[in-house]
Scaffold this active site. Sequence first.
Site, PDB file in Angstrom:
ATOM      1  N   GLY A   1      -1.904  11.931   0.687  1.00  0.00           N
ATOM      2  CA  GLY A   1      -2.166  13.230   1.314  1.00  0.00           C
ATOM      3  C   GLY A   1      -2.454  14.293   0.264  1.00  0.00           C
ATOM      4  O   GLY A   1      -3.477  14.985   0.312  1.00  0.00           O
TER       5      GLY A   1
ATOM      6  N   ASP B   1       7.068   4.179  -2.186  1.00  0.00           N
ATOM      7  CA  ASP B   1       6.659   2.995  -1.415  1.00  0.00           C
ATOM      8  C   ASP B   1       5.798   1.994  -2.187  1.00  0.00           C
ATOM      9  O   ASP B   1       5.552   0.893  -1.720  1.00  0.00           O
ATOM     10  CB  ASP B   1       5.850   3.428  -0.185  1.00  0.00           C
ATOM     11  CG  ASP B   1       6.710   4.154   0.831  1.00  0.00           C
ATOM     12  OD1 ASP B   1       7.938   4.078   0.710  1.00  0.00           O
ATOM     13  OD2 ASP B   1       6.144   4.800   1.729  1.00  0.00           O
TER      14      ASP B   1
ATOM     15  N   GLY C   1       9.099   2.138   3.895  1.00  0.00           N
ATOM     16  CA  GLY C   1       7.825   1.433   3.792  1.00  0.00           C
ATOM     17  C   GLY C   1       7.158   1.322   5.142  1.00  0.00           C
ATOM     18  O   GLY C   1       7.336   0.346   5.853  1.00  0.00           O
TER      19      GLY C   1
ATOM     20  N   ARG D   1      26.212  -5.976  11.022  1.00  0.00           N
ATOM     21  CA  ARG D   1      26.152  -4.520  10.860  1.00  0.00           C
ATOM     22  C   ARG D   1      24.775  -4.125  10.354  1.00  0.00           C
ATOM     23  O   ARG D   1      24.148  -4.885   9.616  1.00  0.00           O
ATOM     24  CB  ARG D   1      27.185  -4.029   9.830  1.00  0.00           C
ATOM     25  CG  ARG D   1      28.594  -4.520  10.061  1.00  0.00           C
ATOM     26  CD  ARG D   1      29.196  -3.868  11.301  1.00  0.00           C
ATOM     27  NE  ARG D   1      30.282  -4.677  11.857  1.00  0.00           N
ATOM     28  CZ  ARG D   1      31.565  -4.438  11.636  1.00  0.00           C
ATOM     29  NH1 ARG D   1      31.925  -3.436  10.864  1.00  0.00           N
ATOM     30  NH2 ARG D   1      32.482  -5.198  12.178  1.00  0.00           N
TER      31      ARG D   1
ATOM     32  N   THR E   1      15.019 -13.318 -23.156  1.00  0.00           N
ATOM     33  CA  THR E   1      15.757 -12.710 -24.252  1.00  0.00           C
ATOM     34  C   THR E   1      15.630 -11.205 -24.136  1.00  0.00           C
ATOM     35  O   THR E   1      14.556 -10.702 -23.796  1.00  0.00           O
ATOM     36  CB  THR E   1      15.216 -13.138 -25.635  1.00  0.00           C
ATOM     37  OG1 THR E   1      15.726 -12.223 -26.620  1.00  0.00           O
ATOM     38  CG2 THR E   1      13.705 -13.104 -25.723  1.00  0.00           C
TER      39      THR E   1
ATOM     40  N   ARG F   1      10.395 -13.517 -37.097  1.00  0.00           N
ATOM     41  CA  ARG F   1      10.748 -13.979 -35.749  1.00  0.00           C
ATOM     42  C   ARG F   1      10.244 -13.063 -34.651  1.00  0.00           C
ATOM     43  O   ARG F   1      11.007 -12.550 -33.829  1.00  0.00           O
ATOM     44  CB  ARG F   1      12.260 -14.043 -35.625  1.00  0.00           C
ATOM     45  CG  ARG F   1      12.862 -15.120 -36.430  1.00  0.00           C
ATOM     46  CD  ARG F   1      14.192 -15.370 -35.839  1.00  0.00           C
ATOM     47  NE  ARG F   1      15.044 -16.136 -36.687  1.00  0.00           N
ATOM     48  CZ  ARG F   1      16.332 -16.296 -36.448  1.00  0.00           C
ATOM     49  NH1 ARG F   1      16.884 -15.719 -35.415  1.00  0.00           N
ATOM     50  NH2 ARG F   1      17.060 -17.030 -37.228  1.00  0.00           N
TER      51      ARG F   1
HETATM   52  P1  ADP Z   1       1.856  12.738   0.360  1.00  0.00           P
HETATM   53  O1  ADP Z   1       1.119  13.465  -0.719  1.00  0.00           O
HETATM   54  O2  ADP Z   1       3.153  12.179  -0.147  1.00  0.00           O
HETATM   55  O3  ADP Z   1       0.990  11.753   1.070  1.00  0.00           O
HETATM   56  P2  ADP Z   1       1.608  14.599   2.583  1.00  0.00           P
HETATM   57  O4  ADP Z   1       0.601  13.787   3.288  1.00  0.00           O
HETATM   58  O5  ADP Z   1       2.676  15.255   3.373  1.00  0.00           O
HETATM   59  O6  ADP Z   1       2.365  13.822   1.433  1.00  0.00           O
HETATM   60  O7  ADP Z   1       0.824  15.748   1.793  1.00  0.00           O
HETATM   61  C1  ADP Z   1       1.501  16.707   1.022  1.00  0.00           C
HETATM   62  C2  ADP Z   1       0.752  18.033   1.115  1.00  0.00           C
HETATM   63  O8  ADP Z   1      -0.587  17.853   0.642  1.00  0.00           O
HETATM   64  C3  ADP Z   1       0.588  18.555   2.539  1.00  0.00           C
HETATM   65  O9  ADP Z   1       1.720  19.273   2.975  1.00  0.00           O
HETATM   66  C4  ADP Z   1      -0.612  19.469   2.384  1.00  0.00           C
HETATM   67  O10 ADP Z   1      -0.265  20.679   1.787  1.00  0.00           O
HETATM   68  C5  ADP Z   1      -1.465  18.694   1.384  1.00  0.00           C
HETATM   69  N1  ADP Z   1      -2.460  17.865   2.099  1.00  0.00           N
HETATM   70  C6  ADP Z   1      -2.291  16.624   2.605  1.00  0.00           C
HETATM   71  N2  ADP Z   1      -3.422  16.195   3.211  1.00  0.00           N
HETATM   72  C7  ADP Z   1      -4.318  17.178   3.069  1.00  0.00           C
HETATM   73  C8  ADP Z   1      -5.684  17.357   3.454  1.00  0.00           C
HETATM   74  N3  ADP Z   1      -6.324  16.400   4.124  1.00  0.00           N
HETATM   75  N4  ADP Z   1      -6.284  18.522   3.130  1.00  0.00           N
HETATM   76  C9  ADP Z   1      -5.634  19.483   2.463  1.00  0.00           C
HETATM   77  N5  ADP Z   1      -4.365  19.368   2.075  1.00  0.00           N
HETATM   78  C10 ADP Z   1      -3.714  18.258   2.365  1.00  0.00           C
END
Ligand code: ADP
Length: 735
Positions: A109, A155, A198, A281, A519, A715
Amino acid sequence: MSRPISIGVMTSGGDAQGMNAAVRAVVRTAIHQGVAVHAIYEGYQGMVDGGDRIRLLAWDDVGSILHRGGTVIGTARCPAFREREGRRRAARNLLQSGIDRLVIIGGDGSLTGANTFRQEWPELLAELVQAGEIDEATARDHAALMIVGLVGSIDNDMVGTDMTIGADSALHRITEAIDALTSTAASHQRSFVVEVMGRHCGYLALTSAIAGGTDYVLIPENPPPVGWEDRMCEMLRHGRAAGRRDSIVVVAEGATDQEGHPISGDYVRQVLEERLGEDTRVTILGHVQRGGTPSVYDRWMSTLVGHAAVEELLAATPDSEPQLIGVRFNRIHRAPLMQCVEKTRAVAATIAEKNYAKAMDIRGGSFTAMFDIFKKMAEALPSVTPTTQPRRIAVLHGAGLAPGMNTAARAAVRLGRDRGHVMLGVRGSFEGLINGKIEELNWGDVEGWTALGGAELGSTRYVPTTEQLYTVARTLETHQVDGLLVIGGWKAYQAIYKIHSERDRYPAFKIPMICLPATIDNNLPGSELSIGADTALNVIVEALDRIKQSATAARRCFVVEVMGRHCGYLALMSGLAGGAERIYLPEEGITLKDLQADVERMLTSFRTGRRFYLTIRNEQANPQYTTDFLARLFDQESNRLFDVRQAILGHIQQGGNPSPFDRILATRLAAHGIDFLTEELERGSAGGVFAGLVEGKVSNFPIKLMPDMVDLPNRRPLEQWWLSLRSVLQALAQP
Ligand code: ADP
């Protein structure tokens, strides 16, 4: 005159252990290169807010953060940055500090967001000029935004890097939890279901299932067919019948069956209780996986990628394609950023389409192989019908103890039995071969060995004399040994070389044999890493963390001596991960001139405000300039500016339970060893090899090549890949 360069560094998305090491490396490399570097606090939120959330950093601002989990510059989810207006404000705020180059440490993201920002940058600047928020000269001077991505994600879900920042530490947390659960489960003959993170990636689940020696695993990429519950119960029943006192099932949070129905930990519990009548558990590990101190691997890997990110940014031009900096086979690996993000997203889409074969394919051959190995080890019944005259394979250790020896022996016994062999354990290394201390090992005999430090079969440094070879041959004949699997260090390799060279005299030696590297010194030919070295590094760095803490009240220099014999691997890597200022390696030696320069550097450093100076000396760096000598010399020359202490870490470095990485490596190498011996036996040949990891692959080398690949008096192998990392240390150690 060229305008000054200014870099911004940011952590974003979910936090991950090792992010601090990356930030530290970015900041120090930039300063080392004479470039201004700013931290952008709280991820994109800080960029959108500006003000004191974008701060120029100095060398010392990133001191003492290597050992801290999470990210000291903060991270946040920022909806505003998803909007164009937010990005416009971010651009303006960056330009106020002259920043047009960014290191983004985050998940897919965050990296996607950065790429959008980069693409829009020229338009955003034009708008800012039009609105009178920046002048034209500023827009001209910063016409392009250059970015580089580092992947922070526990992950390990990103295509383009073998490991993401934080994954190894998360694996440490999960493995510690499984170890703890195993002991309580065994005491009460209970079952546990462990849910790990994950959503689209089973890396943590699969590797922790192997490292924890568990019984069943459910991952998103390779869901079980409908009706899997029967198969799981059958496997667990076989395990119990063969002597297991506990059952542990690992479930990735995104696990489903092949129809796409989610499988929760609680559902697995119900199945175990209803069908097996087991007291079960559920433990959901949750955020514990993100917590705690970063592992050694996460510290040095993040340091390397942070360093490389700055080099990449400084070499970038407005037209160059943004890169993701990751690692491949422990080396820096560059790949086009957006291609990596797109391929990563394709895995999730492939899983959603239920195209599991393709999802496993994208994860790569070793992931698939590990899944297969796991299944074979967890099943107590052999997958082939044993022949009336099964082959007999003997497993033994040799040389000093290495954590992970037990893990390898257990894997070899279970995988060997799975191929229909009779597996024999030799007690007491080559002396055991001389004295005939050989016994059969069954599936249940090696239960619980995965997590155990030391060597249940024993390990000594004894190398048989030429006269004793006759007795060794007799033992092999008496016990009808058809193949030998040796897991050990330098002396074990020597012993096998000796035995192998006497094949013409003793027919009993004309059997297939394989040596696997184990080792802590990591000084064996044919392998970039040996079983045990990662554990030793973690022990050393934990000690370094404590030493640092102990010294906070005084101005102090520490001289810490680490093992490694004539190989500087432990010294260099612990120095990188522990933030050492100076490392003394046997490969370089120590001269009087070096020491004079070191003293000068130390004095300058303390005069300009330093409070702690860490030096690491490999035990054989120089026979005369001992640790004690160095400590006395520094003390004498300190001008009372600082005091000096020494710490010789000694044998604690060989102790401890194996790290997850060492358990995985041990399992992988043992599987290879059994495959090799089985193939040789099936072909009727008697090859002799030593095996190891070379550029990510397990490779074999004929035993007779051993002398050609080593520096015998010292070695150690002639080629040592990690020596090239010295330059990173130099860039980070000196202001
Ligand atoms: P990760 O980087 O771990 O995948 P997120 O998907 O939550 O986490 O993204 C983190 C931040 O990056 C978001 O809160 C946002 O500010 C920014 N971001 C993510 N995707 C986009 C996007 N498509 N365009 C602009 N900013 C983005």
